[in-house]
Scaffold this active site. Structure first.
Site, mmCIF file in Angstrom:
data_model
loop_
_atom_site.group_PDB
_atom_site.id
_atom_site.type_symbol
_atom_site.label_atom_id
_atom_site.label_comp_id
_atom_site.label_asym_id
_atom_site.label_seq_id
_atom_site.Cartn_x
_atom_site.Cartn_y
_atom_site.Cartn_z
ATOM 1 N N ASP A 1 -2.339 6.071 13.909
ATOM 2 C CA ASP A 1 -2.256 6.377 12.221
ATOM 3 C C ASP A 1 -2.295 7.612 12.047
ATOM 4 O O ASP A 1 -2.638 8.461 12.959
ATOM 5 C CB ASP A 1 -3.395 5.398 11.863
ATOM 6 C CG ASP A 1 -3.038 4.843 10.465
ATOM 7 O OD1 ASP A 1 -2.019 5.485 9.680
ATOM 8 O OD2 ASP A 1 -3.842 4.016 10.093
ATOM 9 N N HIS B 1 -8.990 6.013 5.377
ATOM 10 C CA HIS B 1 -8.370 7.201 4.589
ATOM 11 C C HIS B 1 -9.683 8.002 4.135
ATOM 12 O O HIS B 1 -9.429 9.278 4.315
ATOM 13 C CB HIS B 1 -7.675 6.796 3.344
ATOM 14 C CG HIS B 1 -6.535 6.223 3.538
ATOM 15 N ND1 HIS B 1 -6.232 4.648 3.791
ATOM 16 C CD2 HIS B 1 -5.193 6.778 3.731
ATOM 17 C CE1 HIS B 1 -4.927 4.554 4.092
ATOM 18 N NE2 HIS B 1 -4.239 5.640 4.030
#
Length: 527
Positions: free
Chosen positions: A259, A187
């Site tokens: 993702d 992230h």
């Protein structure tokens, strides 16, 4: 004939803010500008509300002529967008299932999750996570992993896939080709793994081979760069990883999804349009932009421009469209089926709750036991010190936390003290030490203390201060290696509602945990 714009749209997935679909998103669905919608907790209030939301989206898709895919991250445990607080049946996480080591149970848990998802209009679950645990410092996998043994991870992962598919939901194994061997959270930064290809084949790829052999229909790529296979691109953008390793070597012919492309691991490398084009060129079928409208628009525009200029071959687009459309058709949801009656008959059905309670109990482990402390002795003054996440820090009384509520319901005379580790100054530490000193038995409830030096330091201080102590490790069981001075150590491998209830039932002596952790500890079992 399908327009080029609609073909590009089928390859894009987008998220949004709010409990209702905004007008622009409904228009994108109607015109085929996107083919998949992703939901997050920000879109969830109740089962009835989710069914209304998804019905509006599925009805809009009727105009486009394509069924709609609506996806969500509903792994169970730590990563679950629909929770008990919203009115859904919560599930224990992957590591609890690894501790239970029961394939039938894992399949049943996934089938329950799928039934509830489909009942509220969600037909694609971005789960299961089948990453093998390697590095206990990994901030992403943790209790999302089924364990360290690739063979057992494989068997349980295949069972989860069977359960999701039996429940009528498309599922995606993730994070290909493996996210467990890095301490980096994608992230926030690109994770780079320099390990050998042989090691990858002997460990991380084994579960993916198993679910592919078992008929899984979708796989999610991770934003990890494996330098031995591609020295230039992370997996999400890598022809070598997608076209080579996944398609050619593992012979996977299903749908491949990214993702989220807004994660900094890749978002810091290229703009949204270029990310979308590079991923499509690498062999991605669905490109996911979870949050930002401007980035979603840029991705669409970038892919359309590349297609018109010939940089993105039509053959690539058509191959992706064929895979997407096949699954849209197979998992299509009739908007008329999204009724309040169906929601009320299915969500939190007693059979669903029973399956999750069984799995949560089977996912508990006693690393160290003291039979004199279980059930919690009625004649002792017992205090609970719970390390709570920042989002629970508003609770002034520990009984206001979910764990505290479960325990207070069975032992109301218990005293509670919640602590947020990073907010615990010297005065609060002194108060906690006095609290431990003033009780006969302290229950210390941790969440990933092995990753938090402050939490570990405070917990050890309290164990040293208390006359007797029980440590309850609610997330990673590696906390047991930190809290070795406790008289008893209970691990739940997760802090979803069923796992919290199971922890309290174990403390109250309603059952004796018998699970075996699927990850190694330094601390020896001494039951």
């Amino acid at each position: 004939m399908t327009s080029l714009e609609s073909k590009i749209g089928r390859m894009l997935a987008a998220g949004f803010d709010g409990l209702e679909a905004p007008d622009y998103l409904l228009e994108w669905v109607r015109t085929g500008r996107i083919g998949t919608v992703i939901l997050f907790a920000r879109n969830i209030e109740s089962p009835e509300q989710v069914a209304r939301l998804t019905r509006s989206l599925h009805e809009a898709a009727l105009v486009s002529g394509d069924p709609l895919l609506i996806c969500v991250d509903q792994e169970g445990g730590t990563v679950a967008r629909m929770r008990e607080a919203h009115g859904f049946t919560e599930s224990p996480g992957a590591m609890a299932l690894g501790t239970a080591d029961d394939e039938t149970l894992a399949e049943n848990v996934s089938q329950v999750m799928a039934r509830e998802l489909r009942t509220v209009g969600v037909n694609w679950n971005l789960a299961p996570a089948i990453d093998v645990t390697h590095d206990i410092r990994n901030p992403t996998t943790g209790t999302r992993s089924l364990g360290t043994n690739p063979a057992r991870v494989s068997a349980l992962a295949a069972a989860q896939v069977r359960g999701f598919q039996r429940g009528g939901v498309l599922c995606s194994a993730k994070h290909f080709p493996g996210l467990g061997n890095t301490p980096t959270d994608t992230h926030y930064a690109l994770a780079v793994i320099d390990g050998s290809v042989d090691y990858l084949w002997e460990h991380d790829l084994i579960p993916f081979r198993a679910v592919i052999d078992g008929g899984i229909e979708s796989i999610m790529m991770t934003h990890v760069q494996f330098t031995a296979l591609d020295a230039q691109y992370p997996s999400t953008l890598s022809p070598a990883l997608i076209g080579g390793l996944l398609r050619d070597d593992l012979r996977f012919d299903g749908l491949v999804v990214t993702d989220c492309m807004e994660m900094k691991a890749v978002a810091d490398l290229y703009d949204a349009g270029e990310l979308a084009v590079l991923s499509a060129l690498a062999g991605i079928d669905v490109v996911l932009f979870s949050h930002t409208r401007t980035l979603q628009e840029a991705a669409f525009d970038g892919m359309l421009k590349a297609a018109r200029e010939g940089r993105l071959p039509l053959a690539h687009i058509d191959d992706a469209n064929a895979r997407v459309l096949a699954l849209k058709t197979r998992y299509a949801i009739d908007p008329a089926a999204l009724t309040l009656e169906n929601v009320r008959n299915v969500i939190r059905h007693p059979d669903h709750l029973a399956v999750m309670a069984q799995a949560a109990r089977a996912g508990c482990t006693l690393v160290r036991d003291d039979p004199a402390l279980r059930p919690l002795p009625s004649g002792l003054r017992i205090g609970v010190v719970e390390f709570v996440p920042v989002y629970e820090s508003a609770a002034q009384d520990g009984s206001g936390t979910a764990f505290g509520q479960f325990l207070a319901a069975q032992r109301p005379q218990t005293a509670f003290l919640p602590l947020v580790a990073q907010h615990t100054d010297d005065a609060k530490r002194a108060h906690a030490r006095a609290f431990a000193h003033d009780h006969d038995l302290i229950v210390i409830v941790t969440r990933n203390a092995h990753l938090s030096p402050v939490q570990a330091e405070i917990a050890l201080d309290l164990i040293g201060t208390a006359s007797q102590s029980i440590a309850v490790c609610l997330r990673n069981p590696f906390d047991a290696d930190v809290l070795t001075g406790a008289d008893a150590i209970l691990c739940t491998c997760g802090d979803s509602a069923p796992s919290l209830a199971a922890a309290v039932d174990a403390l109250m002596g309603k059952f004796t945990p018998s699970g075996r952790l699927p990850v190694p500890l330094v601390t020896e079992f001494n039951l």
